[in-house]
Design a protein around this motif. Structure first.
Motif, mmCIF file in Angstrom:
data_model
loop_
_atom_site.group_PDB
_atom_site.id
_atom_site.type_symbol
_atom_site.label_atom_id
_atom_site.label_comp_id
_atom_site.label_asym_id
_atom_site.label_seq_id
_atom_site.Cartn_x
_atom_site.Cartn_y
_atom_site.Cartn_z
ATOM 1 N N LEU A 1 0.906 -1.280 -0.175
ATOM 2 C CA LEU A 1 0.063 0.032 -0.080
ATOM 3 C C LEU A 1 0.759 1.222 -0.142
ATOM 4 N N ALA A 2 1.910 1.245 1.012
ATOM 5 C CA ALA A 2 2.660 2.469 0.919
ATOM 6 C C ALA A 2 3.489 2.929 -0.276
ATOM 7 N N ALA A 3 3.809 1.802 -1.422
ATOM 8 C CA ALA A 3 4.615 1.883 -2.657
ATOM 9 C C ALA A 3 3.576 2.639 -3.564
ATOM 10 N N THR A 4 2.198 2.787 -3.372
ATOM 11 C CA THR A 4 1.438 3.278 -4.267
ATOM 12 C C THR A 4 1.364 4.760 -4.280
ATOM 13 N N VAL A 5 2.140 5.483 -3.313
ATOM 14 C CA VAL A 5 2.294 6.880 -3.216
ATOM 15 C C VAL A 5 3.770 7.134 -3.423
ATOM 16 N N PRO A 6 3.943 8.348 -4.234
ATOM 17 C CA PRO A 6 5.237 8.691 -4.042
ATOM 18 C C PRO A 6 6.275 9.230 -2.646
ATOM 19 N N ASP A 7 5.293 9.565 -1.946
ATOM 20 C CA ASP A 7 5.743 10.060 -0.453
ATOM 21 C C ASP A 7 4.429 10.084 0.497
ATOM 22 N N ALA A 8 4.888 10.278 1.765
ATOM 23 C CA ALA A 8 3.971 10.401 2.818
ATOM 24 C C ALA A 8 2.875 11.252 2.967
ATOM 25 N N GLY A 9 3.293 12.390 1.769
ATOM 26 C CA GLY A 9 2.150 13.638 1.642
ATOM 27 C C GLY A 9 2.260 14.530 2.892
ATOM 28 N N GLY A 10 3.612 14.728 3.262
ATOM 29 C CA GLY A 10 3.465 15.403 4.558
ATOM 30 C C GLY A 10 3.376 14.653 5.930
ATOM 31 N N VAL A 11 2.946 13.570 5.895
ATOM 32 C CA VAL A 11 2.572 12.895 7.216
ATOM 33 C C VAL A 11 4.019 12.329 7.763
ATOM 34 N N THR A 12 3.934 12.615 8.999
ATOM 35 C CA THR A 12 5.227 11.965 9.793
ATOM 36 C C THR A 12 4.622 11.079 11.034
ATOM 37 N N LEU A 13 4.964 9.917 11.020
ATOM 38 C CA LEU A 13 4.677 9.226 12.235
ATOM 39 C C LEU A 13 5.935 8.962 13.276
ATOM 40 N N VAL A 14 5.869 9.414 14.456
ATOM 41 C CA VAL A 14 6.876 9.155 15.603
ATOM 42 C C VAL A 14 6.312 8.051 16.417
ATOM 43 N N PRO A 15 6.937 6.650 16.311
ATOM 44 C CA PRO A 15 6.324 5.472 16.690
ATOM 45 C C PRO A 15 6.574 5.456 18.516
ATOM 46 N N THR B 1 11.547 17.756 13.405
ATOM 47 C CA THR B 1 10.354 18.587 13.862
ATOM 48 C C THR B 1 9.318 18.073 14.651
ATOM 49 N N ALA B 2 8.895 16.916 13.904
ATOM 50 C CA ALA B 2 7.939 15.996 14.510
ATOM 51 C C ALA B 2 8.394 15.100 15.654
ATOM 52 N N LEU B 3 9.699 14.960 15.605
ATOM 53 C CA LEU B 3 10.073 14.325 16.718
ATOM 54 C C LEU B 3 10.192 15.189 18.096
ATOM 55 N N THR B 4 10.538 16.477 17.766
ATOM 56 C CA THR B 4 10.534 17.163 19.004
ATOM 57 C C THR B 4 9.346 17.423 19.362
ATOM 58 N N ALA B 5 8.163 17.488 18.563
ATOM 59 C CA ALA B 5 6.843 17.558 19.237
ATOM 60 C C ALA B 5 6.558 16.383 20.071
#
Length: 481
Positions: free
Chosen positions: A324-338, A471-475
Motif C-alpha cells: 500500500l505504501a508503494a502506491t504513493v510517491p511519498d507520505a504527503g507530508g505525514v510523519t509518524l513518531v512511533p 520537527t515531528a520528533l521534537t513535538a
C-alpha cells in the motif's frame, strides 16, 4: 571439543520476541532446513509486555520438530542459540517451573523506579556496563520479579538464553552467555564477571543468577528434549543482535549493521570499551578468545510500528502495508513518531508519546502506511549519525528487510548504500557459524548481500526530509526532554 564429521550440521535456535526459528546449517554454511513457531506476547497494561516461559519453550520444541522433519536424516553435531536479550524469566530450581511471567525487553513498568535511583548508580552502571539505567535492561525487571517472591532460596533468574539452556540440558545447567549478561546492568564488561556493587545497587542477590561463560565455551548437553537425542552439545550462544553482527562479518571498527526486528539494533564494533558515549550504549558483542565491544543504538519500535500501522489500517500483515505504501510517491507530508513505549536511543525519553502529524483532508491510508515506513528508516539514521563513522554501506538484516521500499528509503535517508543479507535468518546463521568454527568445521567467507540499494535522492531533498522528521520528533518528546 573435537572436530565433527563432514556431514555434521548445527541446529541453530533463534528465539525472538514474537517467534522462534530453527535453522539447520551444514559446515559449509548451507541452510538445510528452516522452520518457525509463534511465541505469544501479552500486553496486560499500558507499557507492560509479558511472555510465558513455558510457551516460549513450547515454541522452541515446535520449531525444532518442524525443522528436523523438513530436513530428514541429518547428523546433528551441536546446537547454537540466538536469543532475545534483556527479557527476564524466573523459575524454581527444584521443579523447573516458572514463578512469574517473562518480563519483556520492551516493558516499561520499572521506568519510574529507575528514575528514583541516585546519580551514583547511573554513573556506576555506565562505567561498568556501558549501559544507561533504563527500564529496557534486565536489572530493574529482575528486581520487580524478585520483589513479589517471599522465598528466594530455590529461585533461578536469567535472560532467555539461560531459560533455554536450563530446559535443553534437562534442568541441569544454570548458565548464561557473556554478551547476554552484558545487557543486564549487572555484568562488569571489563572484569568479565557479575559486579557486587551493581548487584547491591539494584537489589539482586547473586545467588539467583547464572554462571557466565564465553560465547563459545560450551553450555552443557541435551537431556530429555523431545525430538533430540541426549548428549548433543550446546556449543555456542549469542544474543540475537550480536549474532546478526557476527553473521554479517562486522568485526572491525567502521563497519555498521542494522537488524530490523520488533525493535531495531544498530551496532558498530569499537577498538575498545567506550562507556563515555552519551546517546549510544556500549556493549560486549561477544566473548571468544578476546572480548569484542561495540557501540549500539536500540530502537524500541520499528517492526512493531509497521505491524501497528497495518493493524489500524485493517491490513493483514506488514507485506500488505509495504504494498500500500508503494502506491504513493511519498507520505504527503505525514510523519509518524512511533513512541508507543517512549523512545530509546538516541533520545532515551520514556515519556515521549506516539504522534501522527502533518495530516490534511488529502491524507489517505497509503500516506499513513508510507509514513510508518519512513519512521523506521529515520530512527536508524538518528543512530548512525552518532556513531562517528561513515561506512561504505549499512549491512541490513531481519524480517522487515523483505520490504524493498523500506530498504530504498533507508538508503535515500542515509545517503549511502544498504546491503541486505542473503538470508532472513541471519541471527541463527551467525550463531551457527560460531558453533561450527568452535567445532573446527570449515566455513565460507562472511555473508554476501542479496540486494543492494543505492541512494536515489539528492542532498537537499534528504536534508528536508530529515528536518521534517526532527520537527515531528521534537513535538513527540516530553516537555523538558
Amino acid at each position: 571439543m573435537s572436530p565433527i564429521s563432514e556431514h555434521g550440521a548445527v541446529l541453530a535456535i533463534d528465539q525472538g520476541t514474537t517467534n522462534t526459528k530453527a535453522v539447520l546449517v551444514d559446515p559449509q554454511g548451507v541452510v538445510l532446513a528452516t522452520a518457525s513457531a509463534p511465541a505469544g506476547l501479552s500486553l496486560p497494561r499500558p507499557g507492560w509486555a509479558e511472555q510465558d516461559a513455558d510457551e516460549i519453550w513450547a515454541s522452541v520444541l515446535t520449531a525444532v520438530s518442524r525443522c528436523l522433519a523438513a530436513a530428514g536424516s541429518v547428523e546433528i553435531a551441536g546446537l547454537a542459540l540466538s536469543t532475545q536479550r534483556e527479557s527476564v524469566a524466573a523459575w524454581d530450581r527444584r521443579t523447573g517451573k516458572p514463578v512469574g511471567p517473562v518480563i519483556g525487553w520492551q516493558d516499561v513498568r520499572t521506568a519510574e523506579w529507575c528514575e528514583t535511583l541516585p546519580t551514583s548508580v547511573s554513573e556506576l552502571a555506565r562505567g561498568r556496563t556501558g549501559l544507561r539505567v533504563d527500564a529496557m535492561f534486565s536489572a530493574p525487571k529482575i528486581n520487580w520479579l524478585l520483589s513479589s517472591l517471599a522465598d528466594l532460596t530455590d529461585v533461578c533468574v536469567g535472560t532467555i538464553d539461560s531459560w533455554l539452556i536450563w530446559k535443553l540440558t534437562g534442568c541441569r545447567e544454570h548458565l548464561t552467555e557473556a554478551g547476554n549478561a552484558s545487557r543486564t546492568l549487572l555484568y562488569d564488561v571489563l572484569a568479565l564477571d557479575w559486579s557486587d556493587e551493581l548487584l547491591a545497587a539494584f537489589g539482586v542477590p547473586g545467588s539467583v543468577l547464572p554462571e557466565v561463560r564465553a560465547s563459545n565455551a560450551g553450555f552443557g548437553v541435551t537431556s530429555g528434549v523431545p525430538g533430540l537425542r541426549d548428549g548433543i552439545p550446546v556449543v555456542a550462544v549469542l544474543a540475537d543482535s550480536h549474532a546478526a553482527m557476527y553473521g554479517q562479518g562486522c568485526t572491525e571498527p567502521g563497519m555498521i549493521k542494522a537488524t530490523y526486528g520488533t525493535g531495531s539494533s544498530v551496532m558498530t564494533p569499537t577498538a575498545a570499551f567506550a562507556p563515555d558515549q552519551s546517546a549510544l550504549t556500549s556493549t560486549l558483542a561477544w566473548l571468544t578468545d578476546e572480548p569484542l565491544y561495540a557501540l549500539e543504538g536500540n530502537i524500541i519500535s520499528s517492526g512493531a510500528a509497521l505491524a501497528w500501522t497495518a493493524g489500524i489500517l485493517g491490513l493483514p500483515d506488514v507485506g500488505e502495508l509495504a504494498t500500500l505504501a508503494a502506491t504513493v510517491p511519498d507520505a504527503g507530508g505525514v510523519t509518524l513518531v512511533p513512541a508507543f513505549s517512549g523512545l530509546g536511543a538516541p533520545h532515551w525519553d520514556r515519556n515521549a508519546r506516539a504522534t501522527f502529524t502533518g495530516m490534511s483532508n488529502a491524507t489517505t491510508r497509503a500516506h499513513l502506511a508510507r509514513a510508518s515506513i519512513d519512521a523506521v528508516a529515520h530512527q536508524i539514521c538518528d543512530i548512525t549519525e552518532l556513531t562517528g563513522t561513515t561506512p561504505h554501506c549499512l549491512r541490513a538484516d531481519g524480517g522487515a528487510t523483505a520490504a524493498d521500499l523500506l530498504m530504498q528509503t533507508q538508503a535515500d535517508l542515509l545517503g549511502y548504500p544498504v546491503e541486505v543479507a542473503n538470508i532472513p535468518e541471519l541471527s541463527a546463521l551467525g550463531a551457527a557459524q560460531l558453533a561450527h568454527q568452535t567445532l573446527n568445521a570449515p566455513w565460507p567467507p562472511a555473508n554476501t548481500p542479496a540486494r543492494t540499494f543505492t541512494p536515489s535522492i539528492d542532498a537537499p531533498t534528504r536534508q528536508h526530509l530529515r528536518t521534517t522528521w526532527s520537527t515531528a520528533l521534537t513535538a513527540a518528546l516530553a516537555p523538558g526532554s
